[in-house]
Design a protein around this motif. Sequence first.
Motif, PDB file in Angstrom:
ATOM      1  N   ARG A   1      71.537  97.053  44.889  1.00  0.00           N
ATOM      2  CA  ARG A   1      71.644  98.614  44.606  1.00  0.00           C
ATOM      3  C   ARG A   1      70.307  99.255  45.025  1.00  0.00           C
ATOM      4  NH1 ARG A   1      68.711  96.762  40.233  1.00  0.00           N
ATOM      5  NH2 ARG A   1      66.825  98.500  39.695  1.00  0.00           N
ATOM      6  N   ILE A   2      70.131 101.163  44.991  1.00  0.00           N
ATOM      7  CA  ILE A   2      69.019 101.423  46.401  1.00  0.00           C
ATOM      8  C   ILE A   2      69.057 102.523  45.145  1.00  0.00           C
ATOM      9  CG2 ILE A   2      69.061 103.246  48.106  1.00  0.00           C
ATOM     10  CD1 ILE A   2      70.955 101.000  49.846  1.00  0.00           C
TER      11      ILE A   2
ATOM     12  N   ASP B   1      64.520 116.470  51.686  1.00  0.00           N
ATOM     13  CA  ASP B   1      63.865 116.550  52.689  1.00  0.00           C
ATOM     14  C   ASP B   1      64.783 115.546  53.250  1.00  0.00           C
ATOM     15  OD1 ASP B   1      61.230 117.128  51.804  1.00  0.00           O
ATOM     16  OD2 ASP B   1      60.923 115.575  50.094  1.00  0.00           O
ATOM     17  N   LYS B   2      64.530 115.363  55.368  1.00  0.00           N
ATOM     18  CA  LYS B   2      65.418 114.459  55.796  1.00  0.00           C
ATOM     19  C   LYS B   2      65.246 113.189  55.727  1.00  0.00           C
ATOM     20  CE  LYS B   2      64.584 113.235  61.006  1.00  0.00           C
ATOM     21  NZ  LYS B   2      64.178 113.927  62.170  1.00  0.00           N
ATOM     22  N   ASN B   3      64.020 112.797  55.028  1.00  0.00           N
ATOM     23  CA  ASN B   3      64.034 111.190  54.417  1.00  0.00           C
ATOM     24  C   ASN B   3      63.865 110.740  52.509  1.00  0.00           C
ATOM     25  OD1 ASN B   3      64.061 110.447  56.915  1.00  0.00           O
ATOM     26  ND2 ASN B   3      62.114 111.215  57.369  1.00  0.00           N
ATOM     27  N   ALA B   4      63.640 109.192  52.564  1.00  0.00           N
ATOM     28  CA  ALA B   4      63.744 109.550  50.893  1.00  0.00           C
ATOM     29  C   ALA B   4      63.223 108.616  51.237  1.00  0.00           C
ATOM     30  CB  ALA B   4      65.196 109.630  50.450  1.00  0.00           C
ATOM     31  N   SER B   5      62.542 108.066  50.321  1.00  0.00           N
ATOM     32  CA  SER B   5      61.475 106.727  50.040  1.00  0.00           C
ATOM     33  C   SER B   5      61.921 106.446  48.947  1.00  0.00           C
ATOM     34  CB  SER B   5      59.912 107.008  48.974  1.00  0.00           C
ATOM     35  OG  SER B   5      59.474 106.221  48.876  1.00  0.00           O
ATOM     36  N   VAL B   6      62.922 104.759  49.328  1.00  0.00           N
ATOM     37  CA  VAL B   6      63.671 104.515  48.140  1.00  0.00           C
ATOM     38  C   VAL B   6      63.593 102.553  47.727  1.00  0.00           C
ATOM     39  CG1 VAL B   6      65.497 105.527  49.461  1.00  0.00           C
ATOM     40  CG2 VAL B   6      64.912 103.680  50.491  1.00  0.00           C
TER      41      VAL B   6
ATOM     42  N   THR C   1      60.525 104.276  53.229  1.00  0.00           N
ATOM     43  CA  THR C   1      61.306 105.376  53.213  1.00  0.00           C
ATOM     44  C   THR C   1      62.120 105.301  54.755  1.00  0.00           C
ATOM     45  OG1 THR C   1      59.282 106.284  52.233  1.00  0.00           O
ATOM     46  CG2 THR C   1      60.286 108.419  53.948  1.00  0.00           C
ATOM     47  N   MET C   2      63.174 106.266  54.351  1.00  0.00           N
ATOM     48  CA  MET C   2      64.458 106.284  56.167  1.00  0.00           C
ATOM     49  C   MET C   2      65.363 107.231  55.783  1.00  0.00           C
ATOM     50  SD  MET C   2      66.297 102.868  54.237  1.00  0.00           S
ATOM     51  CE  MET C   2      64.951 101.889  54.404  1.00  0.00           C
ATOM     52  N   ASP C   3      66.114 107.964  56.441  1.00  0.00           N
ATOM     53  CA  ASP C   3      66.721 108.612  56.573  1.00  0.00           C
ATOM     54  C   ASP C   3      68.682 108.486  55.859  1.00  0.00           C
ATOM     55  OD1 ASP C   3      68.444 107.293  58.431  1.00  0.00           O
ATOM     56  OD2 ASP C   3      67.609 108.234  60.169  1.00  0.00           O
ATOM     57  N   ALA C   4      69.113 109.011  55.526  1.00  0.00           N
ATOM     58  CA  ALA C   4      70.180 109.396  54.816  1.00  0.00           C
ATOM     59  C   ALA C   4      71.952 108.441  55.631  1.00  0.00           C
ATOM     60  CB  ALA C   4      70.891 110.667  54.863  1.00  0.00           C
ATOM     61  N   HIS C   5      70.861 108.116  57.262  1.00  0.00           N
ATOM     62  CA  HIS C   5      71.912 107.224  57.516  1.00  0.00           C
ATOM     63  C   HIS C   5      71.708 105.946  57.166  1.00  0.00           C
ATOM     64  CE1 HIS C   5      74.804 105.813  60.892  1.00  0.00           C
ATOM     65  NE2 HIS C   5      73.853 104.927  61.992  1.00  0.00           N
ATOM     66  N   THR C   6      70.227 105.950  57.607  1.00  0.00           N
ATOM     67  CA  THR C   6      70.041 104.221  57.664  1.00  0.00           C
ATOM     68  C   THR C   6      70.093 104.014  56.214  1.00  0.00           C
ATOM     69  OG1 THR C   6      68.518 104.571  59.329  1.00  0.00           O
ATOM     70  CG2 THR C   6      67.982 102.813  57.635  1.00  0.00           C
TER      71      THR C   6
ATOM     72  N   GLY D   1      61.868 100.167  63.684  1.00  0.00           N
ATOM     73  CA  GLY D   1      60.596 100.593  63.312  1.00  0.00           C
ATOM     74  C   GLY D   1      60.652 101.501  62.116  1.00  0.00           C
ATOM     75  N   ILE D   2      61.162 100.699  60.955  1.00  0.00           N
ATOM     76  CA  ILE D   2      60.527 101.522  59.862  1.00  0.00           C
ATOM     77  C   ILE D   2      59.863 100.563  59.322  1.00  0.00           C
ATOM     78  CG2 ILE D   2      62.077 101.810  57.464  1.00  0.00           C
ATOM     79  CD1 ILE D   2      64.552 102.380  58.659  1.00  0.00           C
ATOM     80  N   GLU D   3      58.867 101.242  58.542  1.00  0.00           N
ATOM     81  CA  GLU D   3      57.769 100.353  57.692  1.00  0.00           C
ATOM     82  C   GLU D   3      58.363  99.938  56.420  1.00  0.00           C
ATOM     83  OE1 GLU D   3      53.963 102.418  58.377  1.00  0.00           O
ATOM     84  OE2 GLU D   3      53.872 102.434  60.008  1.00  0.00           O
ATOM     85  N   PHE D   4      58.030  98.900  55.581  1.00  0.00           N
ATOM     86  CA  PHE D   4      57.993  98.671  54.293  1.00  0.00           C
ATOM     87  C   PHE D   4      57.424  97.799  53.827  1.00  0.00           C
ATOM     88  CE2 PHE D   4      60.285  95.501  57.168  1.00  0.00           C
ATOM     89  CZ  PHE D   4      59.546  94.481  56.821  1.00  0.00           C
ATOM     90  N   THR D   5      57.789  98.031  52.286  1.00  0.00           N
ATOM     91  CA  THR D   5      56.707  96.734  51.642  1.00  0.00           C
ATOM     92  C   THR D   5      57.784  96.069  51.053  1.00  0.00           C
ATOM     93  OG1 THR D   5      55.164  98.044  51.161  1.00  0.00           O
ATOM     94  CG2 THR D   5      55.009  96.075  49.807  1.00  0.00           C
TER      95      THR D   5
END
Length: 144
Positions: A140-141, A54-59, A123-128, A108-112
């Motif tokens: 760690r991620i 996927d383009k994004n991953a939940s981390v 949830t974010m892309d590889a570059h982030t 603009g990344i939502e987070f908890t």
Amino acid sequence: MAFSIRKPPLVGFAMIVVAVGISFQFSFAANATNAGSYAARKIAPQVMSDLSRDKNASVVIFLTDQAHVSAAVSITDRDARGWFVYNTLTRHSEVTQSDLRRFLRSRGIEFTSFWAANMIVATMDAHTIESIATRKDVARIDSN
């Protein structure tokens, strides 16, 4: 009027999560040899696998600086001990997560945010993800 002090929820759980988080933190840090490989080693293989699909991953982003609550052992009153742990963990997470929260908001990344283990889920892309891995405040991620 009588006031009652309630024990904060999940204090015992919080202490266990913090202890586990710290042990993982040390195991990852011990393997670092240089800055580039250190950042790459902060990212769990499952995260990279998620990104390949996927383009994004939940981390789950675990911060390096974990609160010290060992002084709670000497507090004999259960309510006082619970509030000490809760207040220590929440205040610590507010301070240590502030820069990372600002970074995520600016993109603009939502987070908890979680105080018990001083971690953030997003949830974010590889570059982030790779950018966050270079930060000294990130231990760690992991994949969520």
